[in-house]
Design a protein around this motif. Structure first.
Motif, mmCIF file in Angstrom:
data_model
loop_
_atom_site.group_PDB
_atom_site.id
_atom_site.type_symbol
_atom_site.label_atom_id
_atom_site.label_comp_id
_atom_site.label_asym_id
_atom_site.label_seq_id
_atom_site.Cartn_x
_atom_site.Cartn_y
_atom_site.Cartn_z
ATOM 1 N N GLN A 109 -8.700 27.584 -3.961
ATOM 2 C CA GLN A 109 -8.412 27.598 -2.532
ATOM 3 C C GLN A 109 -9.558 26.952 -1.748
ATOM 4 N N ARG A 110 -10.773 27.337 -2.061
ATOM 5 C CA ARG A 110 -11.934 26.773 -1.366
ATOM 6 C C ARG A 110 -12.018 25.258 -1.591
ATOM 7 N N PHE A 111 -11.818 24.815 -2.820
ATOM 8 C CA PHE A 111 -11.977 23.398 -3.122
ATOM 9 C C PHE A 111 -10.886 22.559 -2.468
ATOM 10 N N VAL A 112 -9.630 22.960 -2.642
ATOM 11 C CA VAL A 112 -8.529 22.175 -2.080
ATOM 12 C C VAL A 112 -8.591 22.156 -0.555
ATOM 13 N N ASN A 113 -9.143 23.202 0.054
ATOM 14 C CA ASN A 113 -9.293 23.245 1.515
ATOM 15 C C ASN A 113 -10.602 22.596 1.980
ATOM 16 N N ASN A 114 -11.287 21.914 1.069
ATOM 17 C CA ASN A 114 -12.526 21.186 1.368
ATOM 18 C C ASN A 114 -13.662 22.080 1.843
ATOM 19 N N ASN A 115 -13.687 23.325 1.366
ATOM 20 C CA ASN A 115 -14.762 24.256 1.680
ATOM 21 C C ASN A 115 -15.761 24.396 0.538
ATOM 22 N N LEU A 116 -15.604 23.568 -0.478
ATOM 23 C CA LEU A 116 -16.507 23.583 -1.621
ATOM 24 C C LEU A 116 -16.860 22.146 -1.969
ATOM 25 N N ARG A 117 -18.150 21.896 -2.092
ATOM 26 C CA ARG A 117 -18.646 20.596 -2.544
ATOM 27 C C ARG A 117 -19.128 20.785 -3.972
ATOM 28 N N LEU A 118 -18.617 19.965 -4.877
ATOM 29 C CA LEU A 118 -18.942 20.116 -6.292
ATOM 30 C C LEU A 118 -20.429 19.928 -6.556
ATOM 31 N N ARG A 119 -20.967 20.773 -7.414
ATOM 32 C CA ARG A 119 -22.359 20.702 -7.858
ATOM 33 C C ARG A 119 -22.340 20.372 -9.347
ATOM 34 N N LEU A 120 -22.210 19.093 -9.638
ATOM 35 C CA LEU A 120 -22.111 18.619 -11.026
ATOM 36 C C LEU A 120 -23.041 17.425 -11.216
ATOM 37 N N PRO A 121 -24.356 17.669 -11.263
ATOM 38 C CA PRO A 121 -25.314 16.559 -11.343
ATOM 39 C C PRO A 121 -25.137 15.670 -12.576
ATOM 40 N N ASP A 122 -24.508 16.172 -13.636
ATOM 41 C CA ASP A 122 -24.283 15.368 -14.833
ATOM 42 C C ASP A 122 -23.008 14.522 -14.742
ATOM 43 N N GLN A 123 -22.267 14.694 -13.650
ATOM 44 C CA GLN A 123 -21.021 13.940 -13.443
ATOM 45 C C GLN A 123 -21.148 13.154 -12.135
ATOM 46 N N ALA A 124 -21.754 11.987 -12.195
ATOM 47 C CA ALA A 124 -22.048 11.202 -10.988
ATOM 48 C C ALA A 124 -20.809 10.963 -10.120
ATOM 49 N N GLU A 125 -19.650 10.746 -10.755
ATOM 50 C CA GLU A 125 -18.446 10.463 -9.964
ATOM 51 C C GLU A 125 -17.885 11.696 -9.242
ATOM 52 N N LEU A 126 -18.359 12.887 -9.616
ATOM 53 C CA LEU A 126 -17.873 14.124 -8.993
ATOM 54 C C LEU A 126 -18.935 14.855 -8.166
ATOM 55 N N HIS A 127 -20.181 14.629 -8.474
ATOM 56 C CA HIS A 127 -21.274 15.371 -7.843
ATOM 57 C C HIS A 127 -21.244 15.214 -6.321
ATOM 58 N N LEU A 128 -21.309 16.362 -5.636
ATOM 59 C CA LEU A 128 -21.339 16.472 -4.172
ATOM 60 C C LEU A 128 -20.041 16.024 -3.495
ATOM 61 N N LYS A 129 -18.958 15.980 -4.258
ATOM 62 C CA LYS A 129 -17.661 15.571 -3.698
ATOM 63 C C LYS A 129 -16.857 16.799 -3.264
ATOM 64 N N HIS A 130 -16.140 16.616 -2.153
ATOM 65 C CA HIS A 130 -15.111 17.563 -1.730
ATOM 66 C C HIS A 130 -13.787 17.104 -2.348
ATOM 67 N N PHE A 131 -12.774 17.923 -2.234
ATOM 68 C CA PHE A 131 -11.442 17.553 -2.719
ATOM 69 C C PHE A 131 -10.987 16.253 -2.073
ATOM 70 N N ARG A 132 -11.161 16.137 -0.761
ATOM 71 C CA ARG A 132 -10.695 14.954 -0.019
ATOM 72 C C ARG A 132 -11.370 13.662 -0.496
ATOM 73 N N ASP A 133 -12.533 13.780 -1.136
ATOM 74 C CA ASP A 133 -13.278 12.614 -1.616
ATOM 75 C C ASP A 133 -12.802 12.112 -2.977
ATOM 76 N N LEU A 134 -11.985 12.900 -3.654
ATOM 77 C CA LEU A 134 -11.505 12.513 -4.985
ATOM 78 C C LEU A 134 -10.386 11.490 -4.872
ATOM 79 N N SER A 135 -10.203 10.719 -5.923
ATOM 80 C CA SER A 135 -9.085 9.775 -5.969
ATOM 81 C C SER A 135 -7.779 10.570 -5.998
ATOM 82 N N PRO A 136 -6.688 9.946 -5.547
ATOM 83 C CA PRO A 136 -5.386 10.635 -5.621
ATOM 84 C C PRO A 136 -5.065 11.118 -7.039
#
Length: 178
Positions: A109-136
């Motif tokens: 719920q938090r992620f899809v509502n853009n209330n969570l920013r991913l903390r994945l420093p080993d995944q450059a394409e995902l790190h610090l991304k919100h749901f809205r920032d991801l590809s479709p």
């Protein structure tokens, strides 16, 4: 032979019995009704928004997962790793009370509502991304993720529901061994 067993046809069940579990005596173990449902993350989140899911029952702890653990859940879904089952209990009004899985559902719920920013420093394409920032494609992968729900029927007594909650949260198997 156990001298406490007054009826030779009674079956002793390890872990169930004694005064603290007396309420099970009125509710035969073979009649606990639990059904299996499959739903997508999108469908479950829609139902949560409609109020069809009770996310804060009295027995449930508050949302406590740190952001790194939430991020790992989202990463697992993106990697298509199957998730553990969710336990819900249907109430008299047909709503689903979350018995086990609150942390995971709240994370979605938090992620899809853009209330969570991913903390994945080993995944450059995902790190610090919100749901809205991801590809479709990745957004769809999350929303289309299949969740396995075990739903405890509304007819199951409250004491049995609480017992199931205690069992799934302590790792005690729900099925008896023969």
């Amino acid at each position: 032979m156990n001298t406490q067993n007054t009826n030779p046809t009674d079956e002793e069940i390890e872990g169930i019995g004694g005064d603290e579990d007396a309420s099970w005596g009125d509710y035969p173990i073979d009649t606990v009704l639990i059904r299996n449902e499959n739903r997508t993350v999108h469908d479950v989140l829609r139902r949560i928004e409609k109020g069809s899911f009770v996310m804060d029952p009295e027995f449930q702890r508050d949302f406590i997962w740190p952001e790194d653990k939430q991020s790992k859940l989202i990463e697992s879904v993106l990697m298509r790793i199957p998730l553990p089952v969710f336990y819900l209990a249907e109430d008299a009004q047909g709503r689903m009370v979350v018995v086990d899985g609150l942390q995971r559902l709240s994370t979605f719920q938090r992620f899809v509502n853009n209330n969570l920013r991913l903390r994945l420093p080993d995944q450059a394409e995902l790190h610090l991304k919100h749901f809205r920032d991801l590809s479709p494609k990745l957004q769809n992968r999350i929303e289309d993720c299949n969740l396995v729900l075990y739903v405890i029927d509304a007819k199951v007594p409250e004491r049995a529901r609480l017992d199931i909650f205690e069992r799934v949260n302590s790792g005690v198997p729900l099925t008896r061994k023969r």
